[in-house]
Design a protein around this motif. Sequence first.
Motif, PDB file in Angstrom:
ATOM      1  N   LEU A  23       0.545  -1.350   0.089  1.00 60.54           N
ATOM      2  CA  LEU A  23      -0.170   0.345  -0.273  1.00 60.54           C
ATOM      3  C   LEU A  23       0.759   0.867   0.168  1.00 60.54           C
ATOM      4  O   LEU A  23       0.647   2.144  -1.075  1.00 60.54           O
ATOM      5  CB  LEU A  23      -0.924  -0.127   1.244  1.00 60.54           C
ATOM      6  CG  LEU A  23      -1.536   1.149   1.765  1.00 60.54           C
ATOM      7  CD1 LEU A  23      -3.000   1.514   0.557  1.00 60.54           C
ATOM      8  CD2 LEU A  23      -1.933   1.408   2.691  1.00 60.54           C
ATOM      9  N   PHE A  24       2.095   1.058   0.951  1.00 58.83           N
ATOM     10  CA  PHE A  24       2.395   2.232   1.362  1.00 58.83           C
ATOM     11  C   PHE A  24       3.491   2.330  -0.671  1.00 58.83           C
ATOM     12  O   PHE A  24       3.439   4.039  -0.382  1.00 58.83           O
ATOM     13  CB  PHE A  24       3.707   2.569   2.206  1.00 58.83           C
ATOM     14  CG  PHE A  24       3.192   2.373   3.314  1.00 58.83           C
ATOM     15  CD1 PHE A  24       2.025   3.944   3.419  1.00 58.83           C
ATOM     16  CD2 PHE A  24       2.891   1.725   4.905  1.00 58.83           C
ATOM     17  CE1 PHE A  24       0.933   3.778   5.179  1.00 58.83           C
ATOM     18  CE2 PHE A  24       2.334   2.143   5.928  1.00 58.83           C
ATOM     19  CZ  PHE A  24       0.810   3.226   6.036  1.00 58.83           C
ATOM     20  N   VAL A  25       4.306   1.794  -0.293  1.00 57.90           N
ATOM     21  CA  VAL A  25       5.361   1.817  -2.050  1.00 57.90           C
ATOM     22  C   VAL A  25       4.242   2.331  -3.154  1.00 57.90           C
ATOM     23  O   VAL A  25       4.663   2.882  -3.741  1.00 57.90           O
ATOM     24  CB  VAL A  25       5.473   0.355  -2.504  1.00 57.90           C
ATOM     25  CG1 VAL A  25       6.228   0.394  -3.816  1.00 57.90           C
ATOM     26  CG2 VAL A  25       6.664   0.267  -1.713  1.00 57.90           C
ATOM     27  N   GLY A  26       2.616   1.432  -2.869  1.00 54.87           N
ATOM     28  CA  GLY A  26       1.989   2.262  -4.264  1.00 54.87           C
ATOM     29  C   GLY A  26       1.500   3.600  -4.124  1.00 54.87           C
ATOM     30  O   GLY A  26       0.937   4.236  -4.812  1.00 54.87           O
ATOM     31  N   LEU A  27       1.141   4.098  -2.467  1.00 53.73           N
ATOM     32  CA  LEU A  27       0.963   5.558  -3.047  1.00 53.73           C
ATOM     33  C   LEU A  27       2.386   6.261  -2.574  1.00 53.73           C
ATOM     34  O   LEU A  27       2.027   7.325  -3.812  1.00 53.73           O
ATOM     35  CB  LEU A  27       0.038   5.489  -1.103  1.00 53.73           C
ATOM     36  CG  LEU A  27      -0.813   5.058  -0.871  1.00 53.73           C
ATOM     37  CD1 LEU A  27      -1.155   4.768   0.555  1.00 53.73           C
ATOM     38  CD2 LEU A  27      -2.169   5.755  -1.790  1.00 53.73           C
ATOM     39  N   PHE A  28       3.270   5.908  -2.304  1.00 57.37           N
ATOM     40  CA  PHE A  28       4.459   7.331  -2.408  1.00 57.37           C
ATOM     41  C   PHE A  28       4.848   6.707  -3.470  1.00 57.37           C
ATOM     42  O   PHE A  28       5.934   8.160  -3.952  1.00 57.37           O
ATOM     43  CB  PHE A  28       4.879   6.992  -1.371  1.00 57.37           C
ATOM     44  CG  PHE A  28       4.309   7.442  -0.224  1.00 57.37           C
ATOM     45  CD1 PHE A  28       4.042   8.182   0.285  1.00 57.37           C
ATOM     46  CD2 PHE A  28       4.386   6.693   1.037  1.00 57.37           C
ATOM     47  CE1 PHE A  28       3.271   8.675   1.195  1.00 57.37           C
ATOM     48  CE2 PHE A  28       3.453   6.336   2.780  1.00 57.37           C
ATOM     49  CZ  PHE A  28       2.651   8.071   2.038  1.00 57.37           C
ATOM     50  N   ARG A  29       5.365   5.648  -4.219  1.00 54.99           N
ATOM     51  CA  ARG A  29       5.845   6.120  -5.097  1.00 54.99           C
ATOM     52  C   ARG A  29       5.547   5.149  -6.709  1.00 54.99           C
ATOM     53  O   ARG A  29       5.650   5.728  -7.701  1.00 54.99           O
ATOM     54  CB  ARG A  29       7.052   4.299  -4.914  1.00 54.99           C
ATOM     55  CG  ARG A  29       8.185   4.314  -3.650  1.00 54.99           C
ATOM     56  CD  ARG A  29       8.937   5.485  -4.160  1.00 54.99           C
ATOM     57  NE  ARG A  29       9.692   5.570  -4.927  1.00 54.99           N
ATOM     58  CZ  ARG A  29      11.004   5.010  -4.829  1.00 54.99           C
ATOM     59  NH1 ARG A  29      11.504   5.369  -3.380  1.00 54.99           N
ATOM     60  NH2 ARG A  29      12.322   5.544  -5.992  1.00 54.99           N
ATOM     61  N   GLY A  30       4.190   5.093  -6.438  1.00 57.63           N
ATOM     62  CA  GLY A  30       2.931   4.680  -7.891  1.00 57.63           C
ATOM     63  C   GLY A  30       3.861   3.495  -8.087  1.00 57.63           C
ATOM     64  O   GLY A  30       4.008   2.648  -7.747  1.00 57.63           O
ATOM     65  N   GLY A  31       2.399   3.208  -9.563  1.00 58.37           N
ATOM     66  CA  GLY A  31       2.454   1.276  -9.993  1.00 58.37           C
ATOM     67  C   GLY A  31       3.402   0.750 -10.386  1.00 58.37           C
ATOM     68  O   GLY A  31       3.268  -0.452  -9.980  1.00 58.37           O
ATOM     69  N   HIS A  32       4.676   1.448 -10.757  1.00 58.57           N
ATOM     70  CA  HIS A  32       5.758   1.422 -11.524  1.00 58.57           C
ATOM     71  C   HIS A  32       6.109   0.566 -10.828  1.00 58.57           C
ATOM     72  O   HIS A  32       6.948  -0.844 -10.731  1.00 58.57           O
ATOM     73  CB  HIS A  32       6.156   2.100 -12.593  1.00 58.57           C
ATOM     74  CG  HIS A  32       7.502   2.062 -12.598  1.00 58.57           C
ATOM     75  ND1 HIS A  32       7.994   0.814 -13.990  1.00 58.57           N
ATOM     76  CD2 HIS A  32       8.765   1.676 -12.676  1.00 58.57           C
ATOM     77  CE1 HIS A  32       8.699   0.463 -14.130  1.00 58.57           C
ATOM     78  NE2 HIS A  32       9.650   0.719 -12.854  1.00 58.57           N
ATOM     79  N   GLU A  33       6.750   0.914  -9.547  1.00 54.86           N
ATOM     80  CA  GLU A  33       7.551   0.542  -8.304  1.00 54.86           C
ATOM     81  C   GLU A  33       6.869  -0.689  -7.411  1.00 54.86           C
ATOM     82  O   GLU A  33       7.419  -1.345  -7.061  1.00 54.86           O
ATOM     83  CB  GLU A  33       8.026   1.436  -7.169  1.00 54.86           C
ATOM     84  CG  GLU A  33       8.221   2.707  -7.582  1.00 54.86           C
ATOM     85  CD  GLU A  33      10.035   2.085  -8.008  1.00 54.86           C
ATOM     86  OE1 GLU A  33      10.157   1.325  -7.023  1.00 54.86           O
ATOM     87  OE2 GLU A  33      10.372   2.913  -8.799  1.00 54.86           O
TER      88      GLU A  33
END
Length: 66
Positions: A23-33
Amino acid sequence: MRGYRNYWTYSAGLLVAWALVLLFVGLFRGGHEVAIVLPVFGGFCIGWVSTTIARYVYPPPKQWLS
């Protein structure tokens, strides 16, 4: 507190932790990450299933459980 010290509680805690990481990777870094982190999560799941199978097929000796 000793009642919570079992494999299934630990597994549920890991599931929550991985959900928060994704969730945090998706929120802060985006879908590519997230697409980069998903294979790591998949590898972790493969290892977790492997250790679960091993835990049931080869249980520890009784002397270690006491």
